[in-house]
Design a protein around this motif. Structure first.
Motif, PDB file in Angstrom:
ATOM      1  N   SER A   1       1.185  -0.858  -0.093  1.00 32.53           N
ATOM      2  CA  SER A   1      -0.134   0.242   0.115  1.00 32.53           C
ATOM      3  C   SER A   1       0.900   1.101   0.376  1.00 32.53           C
ATOM      4  CB  SER A   1      -0.989  -0.102   0.979  1.00 32.53           C
ATOM      5  OG  SER A   1       0.051  -0.144   2.236  1.00 32.53           O
ATOM      6  N   ARG A   2       1.793   1.046   0.704  1.00 27.23           N
ATOM      7  CA  ARG A   2       2.586   2.489   0.809  1.00 27.23           C
ATOM      8  C   ARG A   2       3.202   2.594  -0.178  1.00 27.23           C
ATOM      9  NH1 ARG A   2       8.113   3.916   1.215  1.00 27.23           N
ATOM     10  NH2 ARG A   2       8.749   5.246   2.366  1.00 27.23           N
ATOM     11  N   ASN A   3       3.836   1.842  -1.244  1.00 26.18           N
ATOM     12  CA  ASN A   3       5.184   2.059  -2.629  1.00 26.18           C
ATOM     13  C   ASN A   3       3.572   2.318  -3.803  1.00 26.18           C
ATOM     14  OD1 ASN A   3       6.851   0.778  -1.215  1.00 26.18           O
ATOM     15  ND2 ASN A   3       6.901  -0.992  -2.066  1.00 26.18           N
TER      16      ASN A   3
ATOM     17  N   TYR B   1       0.296  14.227   0.631  1.00 28.40           N
ATOM     18  CA  TYR B   1      -0.434  12.710   1.688  1.00 28.40           C
ATOM     19  C   TYR B   1      -1.325  13.661   2.933  1.00 28.40           C
ATOM     20  CZ  TYR B   1       3.135   9.909   0.071  1.00 28.40           C
ATOM     21  OH  TYR B   1       4.139   8.625  -1.073  1.00 28.40           O
ATOM     22  N   ASN B   2      -2.076  12.371   3.040  1.00 29.15           N
ATOM     23  CA  ASN B   2      -3.461  12.744   3.983  1.00 29.15           C
ATOM     24  C   ASN B   2      -3.726  11.369   4.416  1.00 29.15           C
ATOM     25  OD1 ASN B   2      -4.113  15.179   4.629  1.00 29.15           O
ATOM     26  ND2 ASN B   2      -3.575  15.753   2.766  1.00 29.15           N
ATOM     27  N   LYS B   3      -4.196  11.105   5.416  1.00 22.04           N
ATOM     28  CA  LYS B   3      -4.255   9.308   5.703  1.00 22.04           C
ATOM     29  C   LYS B   3      -4.686   8.533   5.071  1.00 22.04           C
ATOM     30  CE  LYS B   3      -2.723   9.038  10.297  1.00 22.04           C
ATOM     31  NZ  LYS B   3      -3.323   8.940  12.503  1.00 22.04           N
ATOM     32  N   PRO B   4      -6.209   9.252   4.432  1.00 22.48           N
ATOM     33  CA  PRO B   4      -6.887   8.602   3.846  1.00 22.48           C
ATOM     34  C   PRO B   4      -6.991   8.826   2.410  1.00 22.48           C
ATOM     35  CG  PRO B   4      -7.903  10.070   4.973  1.00 22.48           C
ATOM     36  CD  PRO B   4      -6.642  10.671   4.748  1.00 22.48           C
TER      37      PRO B   4
ATOM     38  N   ILE C   1      -7.559   5.942  -2.702  1.00 18.75           N
ATOM     39  CA  ILE C   1      -6.308   4.595  -3.133  1.00 18.75           C
ATOM     40  C   ILE C   1      -6.664   3.436  -2.781  1.00 18.75           C
ATOM     41  CG2 ILE C   1      -3.963   3.617  -4.334  1.00 18.75           C
ATOM     42  CD1 ILE C   1      -4.930   7.025  -4.737  1.00 18.75           C
ATOM     43  N   TYR C   2      -7.482   2.830  -3.820  1.00 21.96           N
ATOM     44  CA  TYR C   2      -8.690   1.522  -3.016  1.00 21.96           C
ATOM     45  C   TYR C   2      -7.155   0.061  -3.857  1.00 21.96           C
ATOM     46  CZ  TYR C   2     -12.084   4.179  -1.347  1.00 21.96           C
ATOM     47  OH  TYR C   2     -12.617   5.256  -0.243  1.00 21.96           O
ATOM     48  N   SER C   3      -7.671  -1.280  -3.148  1.00 19.10           N
ATOM     49  CA  SER C   3      -7.060  -1.948  -3.885  1.00 19.10           C
ATOM     50  C   SER C   3      -8.487  -3.044  -4.216  1.00 19.10           C
ATOM     51  CB  SER C   3      -6.683  -3.012  -3.496  1.00 19.10           C
ATOM     52  OG  SER C   3      -7.114  -3.187  -2.225  1.00 19.10           O
ATOM     53  N   ASN C   4      -8.908  -3.646  -5.647  1.00 22.19           N
ATOM     54  CA  ASN C   4      -9.813  -4.047  -5.485  1.00 22.19           C
ATOM     55  C   ASN C   4      -9.421  -5.457  -4.498  1.00 22.19           C
ATOM     56  OD1 ASN C   4     -11.694  -6.511  -7.080  1.00 22.19           O
ATOM     57  ND2 ASN C   4     -12.497  -4.565  -7.776  1.00 22.19           N
ATOM     58  N   ASN C   5      -9.233  -6.462  -4.602  1.00 18.15           N
ATOM     59  CA  ASN C   5      -9.024  -6.901  -3.898  1.00 18.15           C
ATOM     60  C   ASN C   5     -10.210  -7.504  -4.265  1.00 18.15           C
ATOM     61  OD1 ASN C   5      -6.560  -8.122  -1.317  1.00 18.15           O
ATOM     62  ND2 ASN C   5      -8.669  -8.076  -0.587  1.00 18.15           N
ATOM     63  N   ASN C   6      -9.989  -8.271  -5.465  1.00 17.38           N
ATOM     64  CA  ASN C   6     -11.048  -9.768  -5.484  1.00 17.38           C
ATOM     65  C   ASN C   6     -12.583  -8.726  -4.680  1.00 17.38           C
ATOM     66  OD1 ASN C   6      -9.209 -11.351  -6.744  1.00 17.38           O
ATOM     67  ND2 ASN C   6      -9.131 -12.002  -4.503  1.00 17.38           N
TER      68      ASN C   6
ATOM     69  N   SER D   1       3.039   8.944   4.797  1.00 15.79           N
ATOM     70  CA  SER D   1       3.814   8.527   3.639  1.00 15.79           C
ATOM     71  C   SER D   1       5.204   7.639   4.599  1.00 15.79           C
ATOM     72  CB  SER D   1       5.297  10.420   3.856  1.00 15.79           C
ATOM     73  OG  SER D   1       5.598  11.001   4.544  1.00 15.79           O
ATOM     74  N   THR D   2       5.145   7.506   6.133  1.00 11.10           N
ATOM     75  CA  THR D   2       5.839   6.667   6.764  1.00 11.10           C
ATOM     76  C   THR D   2       5.765   5.598   6.831  1.00 11.10           C
ATOM     77  OG1 THR D   2       4.305   7.161   8.833  1.00 11.10           O
ATOM     78  CG2 THR D   2       6.172   9.104   8.256  1.00 11.10           C
ATOM     79  N   ALA D   3       7.201   4.035   6.421  1.00 13.26           N
ATOM     80  CA  ALA D   3       6.558   3.002   6.553  1.00 13.26           C
ATOM     81  C   ALA D   3       5.548   2.807   7.529  1.00 13.26           C
ATOM     82  CB  ALA D   3       7.923   2.339   6.327  1.00 13.26           C
ATOM     83  N   THR D   4       5.885   2.533   9.191  1.00 11.49           N
ATOM     84  CA  THR D   4       5.371   1.852   9.887  1.00 11.49           C
ATOM     85  C   THR D   4       3.829   3.083  10.066  1.00 11.49           C
ATOM     86  OG1 THR D   4       6.042   3.894  11.232  1.00 11.49           O
ATOM     87  CG2 THR D   4       7.575   2.144  11.508  1.00 11.49           C
ATOM     88  N   GLU D   5       3.459   3.555   9.619  1.00 11.99           N
ATOM     89  CA  GLU D   5       2.116   3.945   9.125  1.00 11.99           C
ATOM     90  C   GLU D   5       0.935   3.455   7.846  1.00 11.99           C
ATOM     91  OE1 GLU D   5       0.741   8.728   9.816  1.00 11.99           O
ATOM     92  OE2 GLU D   5       2.639   8.913   9.042  1.00 11.99           O
ATOM     93  N   GLN D   6       1.780   3.295   7.341  1.00  8.42           N
ATOM     94  CA  GLN D   6       1.272   2.303   5.928  1.00  8.42           C
ATOM     95  C   GLN D   6       0.220   1.378   5.974  1.00  8.42           C
ATOM     96  OE1 GLN D   6      -0.127   4.110   2.728  1.00  8.42           O
ATOM     97  NE2 GLN D   6       0.744   5.780   2.967  1.00  8.42           N
TER      98      GLN D   6
END
Length: 333
Positions: free
Chosen positions: A93-95, A114-117, A133-138, A148-153
């Motif tokens: 999700s971060r990438n 960048y904002n959280k949602p 930004i969404y994934s369809n995820n089936n 933007s930080t990795a720990t938050e994403q």
């Protein structure tokens, strides 16, 4: 007693903001950004595959729900979902969020944040676009949540389509649905007039929309009575909480989204801001009831102008003897 139904509907038509289908300007701004993003990503592949990274557009927010109002200072807030044809394990999700950010951050005369949602694109001419930004995820949508930080994403369950349906399905009766949307717009106009836009001092509009949807009761040809009922019910959703900093009791509110991710809508507001929200609701209810109980429609319209601003019509051609001073509303002109 006054209802001022005609004035309320004139007011509604004045503040109402159309949908994307009705407003060419909004539609063009949305579509221009989506076309640009699609062009920037046209050669992108899903990691470790030869599949192209593709997405579909999802209209969301007040335009899609038909509850938008004209913004102050022409600061248009356009909400669009970008649903990528991937599963959660195919793209971090971060990438993915960074990829979208970088694609949109190449041009001048705008600011990308960048904002959280979402990722927000701000333009110099006074409007901004929030891209979630969404994934369809089936067909089980997840949102790229975090800054933007990795720990938050992370990928977070979300159901924007279900939320839009839930708000829209308030009634099969067109008259009922219209009164509901009118009441939501009245609340949003009140919010715009009586809350600062700085920080999280104002309740989020989706909170007013969801609670209005939950508490709406139809009153034929009487928007004022329906609005009073909604305000009273929103007040009843508050509870008392002890403030450890000030050592006093304050009013707090926690209200969950009716669809995934079922988050507390008011999570950004501090306890003090929640308490101030409650006090403003008290003043709002008092003013609305005072207007309702007026014998003079002109005096009632003056009260409601203090609530909603000068867009609310002033009832004219009433004998001055019928007008008594307007006091005790708790609102500044």
């Amino acid at each position: 007693m006054a209802t001022l139904q005609e004035e309320f509907r004139v007011f509604h038509d004045e503040i109402r903001l159309g949908t994307y289908d009705e407003d060419q300007n909004l539609r063009d701004k949305r579509d221009t950004l989506i076309r640009e993003l699609r062009n920037e990503l046209k050669d992108e592949k899903i990691p470790d595959t030869e599949r192209s990274l593709t997405f579909t557009k999802l209209d969301q927010g007040s335009y899609a729900m038909r509850t938008g109002i004209k913004p102050i200072n022409d600061d248009y807030d356009i909400d669009v979902g970008v649903v990528f044809d991937i599963t959660n394990d195919e793209y971090c999700s971060r990438n993915l969020k960074k990829l979208v950010f970088d694609a949109l951050n190449k041009r001048h005369k705008r600011t990308v944040k960048y904002n959280k949602p979402c990722i927000t694109v701000e333009y110099a001419d006074g409007y901004h676009v929030d891209l979630a930004i969404y994934s369809n995820n089936n067909n089980d949508l997840h949102i790229a949540w975090g800054r933007s930080t990795a720990t938050e994403q992370k990928w977070y369950e979300s159901d924007p389509k279900g939320l839009k349906r839930w708000v829209s399905d308030v009634s099969n009766n067109a008259e009922y649905s219209k009164q509901f949307r009118c009441c939501v717009r009245y609340l949003k106009k009140w919010k715009a007039k009586h809350f600062t836009s700085i920080g999280n001092t104002a309740p989020p509009s989706i909170g007013l929309t969801v609670q209005a949807r939950q508490h709406f009761i139809f009153n034929k040809d009487n928007d004022l009575t329906s609005l009073i009922n909604i305000v009273r019910k929103i007040k009843s959703d508050f509870s008392m909480q002890f403030d450890l900093d000030d050592f006093i009791l304050k009013r707090s509110i926690s209200y969950k989204l009716p669809q995934k991710p079922y988050k507390n809508i008011y999570y950004k507001m501090s306890l003090l801001q929640q308490d101030q929200f409650y006090e403003k609701l008290v003043s709002l209810e008092e003013a609305l009831c005072e207007a309702r109980d007026e014998n003079s429609e002109q005096a009632a319209s003056l009260i409601l102008r203090k609530v909603f601003g000068k867009d609310f019509p002033l009832v004219e051609n009433i004998k001055r003897a019928d007008i008594r001073p307007v006091i005790g509303t708790g609102f500044n002109a």
